[in-house]
Design an enzyme around this catalytic site. Structure first.
Site, PDB file in Angstrom:
ATOM      1  N   ASP A 144      25.633 -38.175  -4.211  1.00  0.00           N
ATOM      2  CA  ASP A 144      25.680 -39.224  -5.217  1.00  0.00           C
ATOM      3  C   ASP A 144      25.410 -38.681  -6.620  1.00  0.00           C
ATOM      4  OD1 ASP A 144      23.017 -39.020  -3.824  1.00  0.00           O
ATOM      5  OD2 ASP A 144      22.378 -40.245  -5.513  1.00  0.00           O
ATOM      6  N   ASP A 174      22.564 -36.035   4.883  1.00  0.00           N
ATOM      7  CA  ASP A 174      21.673 -37.168   5.098  1.00  0.00           C
ATOM      8  C   ASP A 174      22.442 -38.447   5.426  1.00  0.00           C
ATOM      9  OD1 ASP A 174      19.719 -35.408   4.403  1.00  0.00           O
ATOM     10  OD2 ASP A 174      19.261 -36.302   2.471  1.00  0.00           O
ATOM     11  N   MET A 217      16.201 -32.011   8.132  1.00  0.00           N
ATOM     12  CA  MET A 217      16.407 -32.431   6.751  1.00  0.00           C
ATOM     13  C   MET A 217      16.663 -33.933   6.662  1.00  0.00           C
ATOM     14  SD  MET A 217      18.493 -29.513   4.641  1.00  0.00           S
ATOM     15  CE  MET A 217      17.592 -28.109   3.966  1.00  0.00           C
ATOM     16  N   GLU A 289      12.119 -34.640   7.468  1.00  0.00           N
ATOM     17  CA  GLU A 289      11.299 -33.997   6.439  1.00  0.00           C
ATOM     18  C   GLU A 289      10.827 -34.998   5.388  1.00  0.00           C
ATOM     19  OE1 GLU A 289      13.460 -31.093   4.227  1.00  0.00           O
ATOM     20  OE2 GLU A 289      15.044 -32.473   3.607  1.00  0.00           O
ATOM     21  N   TYR A 346      18.324 -25.295   6.972  1.00  0.00           N
ATOM     22  CA  TYR A 346      19.228 -24.296   6.402  1.00  0.00           C
ATOM     23  C   TYR A 346      20.247 -23.809   7.433  1.00  0.00           C
ATOM     24  CZ  TYR A 346      16.070 -24.270   2.418  1.00  0.00           C
ATOM     25  OH  TYR A 346      15.323 -24.660   1.334  1.00  0.00           O
TER      26      TYR A 346
END
Length: 434
Positions: A144, A174, A217, A289, A346
């Site tokens: 975004d 996400d 993540m 996280e 990662y």
């Protein structure tokens, strides 16, 4: 849940080469920005290939390292040789043209990093570069922040009588961008996180009463953690086990899933996990996280500790370590002898796109190029407010921070399967004290 549904394309941007309003741009620019996701390389390859096939006369330049390259005038021209081999990019992760986190409206940060001179307006510098390069359409691949920055740049140029079309492609593992149903790379990230844990879970045999925390993540959205847990369990169902020697599904299974959107009853969970630990000799926890970060940050600030943030003001989550905070509290409550916190972020985000993501990327690139020929503006994505059809979503509707819907049937079924209740507590996450 993770299996992609058939993609329906909106006919709003249906193109007809005989239409007087249809015109292939003379020159386009491509840039990727923000954090990595398993779609960037594939998206660049798909865009170049689509232009090479349908509009071979359109010149393409790629800005290196995102908006940093745009500010510095650092770009590479896509040659015929690159066009011919661009499909190879589907098999690589990362971004071949590089990324960076640069906010054009954060003048202080741009000056500090040497991207503009003191007194210069980064938007003006970027606009001048696009005008100098003769770019008519800018393709951005990012989240975004990336696409909103591009939209602001387009408005800035329009105010200076230069009509630049900006067409974004939504990148974020996400999957937290409004109103996009499925962002590029999220399917792959979930699959790769599952593969990562297939190795890590074997550490449960290295010590008695082992507690493994898999930190996934996800800043404010628990989608990736939930999807990774689901994908891991689906893959576990396909594996050959040996119960007679302790290789059981219950031992290798996910025992808890904790998300920012899902408050938990700490005492009840501790009692449940202790029972699992007593029986299985190990406990496997998947945690986002972003779970509990706001409380952790508040505690650190109250202690006078400095909170590191990026150019967009986001907390640098790798400096917060919510998985460790969570493990410190839970390990004592359940009596774990050894605790291991492992982060798959990662590993997952740097992977090459999988088959499902490549299909969505290719269709998105096709729509993006068609939209460029109609001089559209917006972000190509599956629009949740329009029946999940693939269309050009208006920039003013694009924003981040979309929460994961914990009411989805597949997620609630997974919680039921692992025995985790959806109890709402006054304190969602425990914060370790000194």
């Amino acid at each position: 849940m993770l299996a992609p549904t058939p993609i329906h394309r909106s006919d709003t941007m249906a193109v007809d080469p005989t239409d007087e309003h249809y015109c292939a741009p003379k020159r386009v620019g491509i840039l990727t920005a923000g954090g990595l996701a398993p779609c960037l390389s594939s998206a660049v390859g798909a865009l170049i290939t689509e232009y090479a096939i349908k509009h071979p006369t359109t010149e393409i330049i790629c800005y290196l390292n995102g908006y940093k390259g745009l500010l510095l005038g650092d770009s590479i021209t896509v040659t015929p040789a690159i066009r011919a081999q661009a499909a190879a990019l589907h098999y690589f992760g990362g971004s071949p043209i590089g990324n960076s986190r640069v906010k054009l409206t954060n003048v202080k940060d741009c000056v500090k990093r040497g991207l503009v001179k003191e007194g210069e307006n980064p938007q003006q510098v970027a606009a001048d570069q696009l005008i100098k390069d003769g770019v008519e359409v800018l393709h951005t691949v990012g989240g975004d922040d990336t696409n909103i920055a591009a939209a602001d740049l387009s408005k800035f140029l329009l105010g200076h009588d230069y009509h630049l079309c900006v067409i974004g492609m939504p990148k974020t593992i996400d999957n937290d961008v409004f109103p996009i149903k499925q962002s590029l790379g999220a399917w792959t990230a979930a699959e790769q996180g599952a593969i990562f844990f297939e190795n890590v879970v074997n550490e449960s045999t290295a010590n008695p009463r082992m507690m493994i925390v898999h930190e996934v993540m996800g800043r404010d959205c628990g989608y990736l953690t939930a999807a990774t847990a689901q994908k891991y369990r689906q893959r576990l169902d396909q594996r050959l086990l040996l119960p007679q020697l302790g290789v059981t599904k219950s031992r290798y299974d996910v025992h808890a899933v904790y998300l920012p959107e899902l408050p938990i009853d700490i005492d009840a969970e501790a009692k449940r996990l202790k029972a699992i630990l007593d029986e299985q000799d190990n406990v496997n926890i998947f945690i986002s996280e972003g779970a509990g970060v706001k409380d952790i940050v508040a505690k650190m600030e109250a202690e006078g500790k400095e909170i590191q943030r990026d150019a967009f003001g986001h907390v640098k989550l790798d400096t917060i370590q919510p998985g460790k905070y969570f493990a410190d509290v839970f390990s004592g409550l359940i009596g774990a002898e050894k605790v291991m916190v492992q982060k798959s972020g990662y590993f997952a985000r740097s992977a090459a796109a999988n088959h499902d993501d490549i299909l969505l990327i290719r269709q998105s690139a096709q729509y993006a190029v068609d939209s460029a020929c109609k001089r559209g503006n917006g972000v190509v994505g599956l629009d949740e407010d329009a029946g999940d059809v693939l269309r050009l979503c208006e920039f003013d509707r694009i924003k981040g921070g979309k929460a994961f819907d914990i009411k989805q049937p597949w997620f609630n079924q997974m919680l039921a399967d692992i025995g985790q209740a959806r109890d709402v507590a006054s304190e969602a996450y425990p914060i370790a004290s000194n």
